[in-house]
Write an enzyme that holds these catalytic residues in place. Sequence first.
Site, PDB file in Angstrom:
ATOM      1  N   GLY A  39      32.643  21.952 -41.325  1.00  0.00           N
ATOM      2  CA  GLY A  39      31.924  23.192 -40.984  1.00  0.00           C
ATOM      3  C   GLY A  39      32.963  24.215 -40.563  1.00  0.00           C
ATOM      4  N   GLY A  41      32.889  26.796 -38.658  1.00  0.00           N
ATOM      5  CA  GLY A  41      32.936  27.087 -37.221  1.00  0.00           C
ATOM      6  C   GLY A  41      33.566  25.946 -36.444  1.00  0.00           C
ATOM      7  N   GLU A 138      28.552  31.031 -41.879  1.00  0.00           N
ATOM      8  CA  GLU A 138      27.725  29.863 -42.241  1.00  0.00           C
ATOM      9  C   GLU A 138      26.488  29.739 -41.353  1.00  0.00           C
ATOM     10  OE1 GLU A 138      30.287  26.400 -42.631  1.00  0.00           O
ATOM     11  OE2 GLU A 138      30.851  26.997 -44.646  1.00  0.00           O
ATOM     12  N   ASP A 246      40.551  27.532 -42.125  1.00  0.00           N
ATOM     13  CA  ASP A 246      40.055  27.351 -40.747  1.00  0.00           C
ATOM     14  C   ASP A 246      41.205  26.997 -39.802  1.00  0.00           C
ATOM     15  OD1 ASP A 246      37.500  27.754 -41.796  1.00  0.00           O
ATOM     16  OD2 ASP A 246      37.218  25.612 -42.164  1.00  0.00           O
TER      17      ASP A 246
HETATM   18  O1  RIB Z   1      36.204  25.656 -44.696  1.00  0.00           O
HETATM   19  C1  RIB Z   1      35.959  24.318 -45.010  1.00  0.00           C
HETATM   20  C2  RIB Z   1      34.566  23.946 -44.627  1.00  0.00           C
HETATM   21  O2  RIB Z   1      33.662  24.640 -45.435  1.00  0.00           O
HETATM   22  C3  RIB Z   1      34.236  22.478 -44.834  1.00  0.00           C
HETATM   23  O3  RIB Z   1      34.577  21.694 -43.721  1.00  0.00           O
HETATM   24  C4  RIB Z   1      32.763  22.513 -45.161  1.00  0.00           C
HETATM   25  O4  RIB Z   1      31.958  21.957 -44.167  1.00  0.00           O
HETATM   26  C5  RIB Z   1      32.418  23.973 -45.408  1.00  0.00           C
HETATM   27  O5  RIB Z   1      31.730  24.505 -44.372  1.00  0.00           O
END
Ligand code: RIB
Length: 297
Positions: A39, A41, A138, A246
């Site tokens: 995710g 976040g 998201e 991320d």
């Molecule tokens: O940025 C990568 C993420 O994008 C993954 O971990 C997946 O869950 C999606 O949200």
Amino acid sequence: MKKIFLLGSLNCDLTIRAPYMPEKGETLKGSDFLITAGGKGANQAYACAALGGNVKMAGAVGKDAFGDMLLNSLQSVGVDTSCIRRVEENTGTAIITVIDGDNRIILSEGANGVVGKADISALLSDAKEGDIFVTQLENPFPIVLYALKTAKEKGLFTVFNPAPAYVGAEEAVAYSDLILPNQKELKLLTGKDGVSEGCNILLQRGAKAVIVTLGEKGSFLCTKDGDQAIPPVNVGEVVDTTGAGDTFCGGLCVKLAEGENLEVSARFASLCSGIAVTRRGAQIAVPKREEVEKTVK
Ligand code: RIB
């Protein structure tokens, strides 16, 4: 050190390696199936904490095993999860296919869709002027927009990662101090193919800085004082780019929270994501601060 407040998604990542994308109606043998914490976040919150930041996150997970896994992962690095609710909806899920190190992702929003205004109030209840607020796309856009507005009104430095690309996200630009798009997201926000041109539009709309992530080409930092290319850092073979952006965002926010300038912060972020892409998964690939410091290039 400033505190980092983050609103974002938590997904269980179901990852499989494949030799190529199957055709319609085709069944293909893949390999190396993984169930891991992800995710955008949660990955960013995890990266901030693993890299030395003081982080509190708001979001939602289901009352299921995936939700347990996600909370355990964040707590293992010290993220304050007191504003992550357990709800009736299933935990968000991402189906990820990795081909030659690159990923293709399909999301099921699940619990990420029920985050509301009360969650933002709880998250920011102890925020102080100058602290950092980070979010992505998201969760439903109206709540992302509300959170950015509220954080900005409270005097926080707002970081907006407009991922995944979303038509209509340009409304959030007015409340974002630092915008962190990739090239596709920049084009969607500005209508421009050129990186420099797109960045200048975002600066004119009120952003103080833009950092465009360019994959294996590194990143591009743009402020009113000028532009700068930030080179990538290659520490080994690229095996999985999932969550690399991320990790970059986490490294960047930690250095900003420590009072470093944008260039120093972006170079540190490049090193962190350069390490992350050498291993599989999202959160499990994020390096700890000690590892990054030992890898100084
Ligand atoms: O940025 C990568 C993420 O994008 C993954 O971990 C997946 O869950 C999606 O949200």
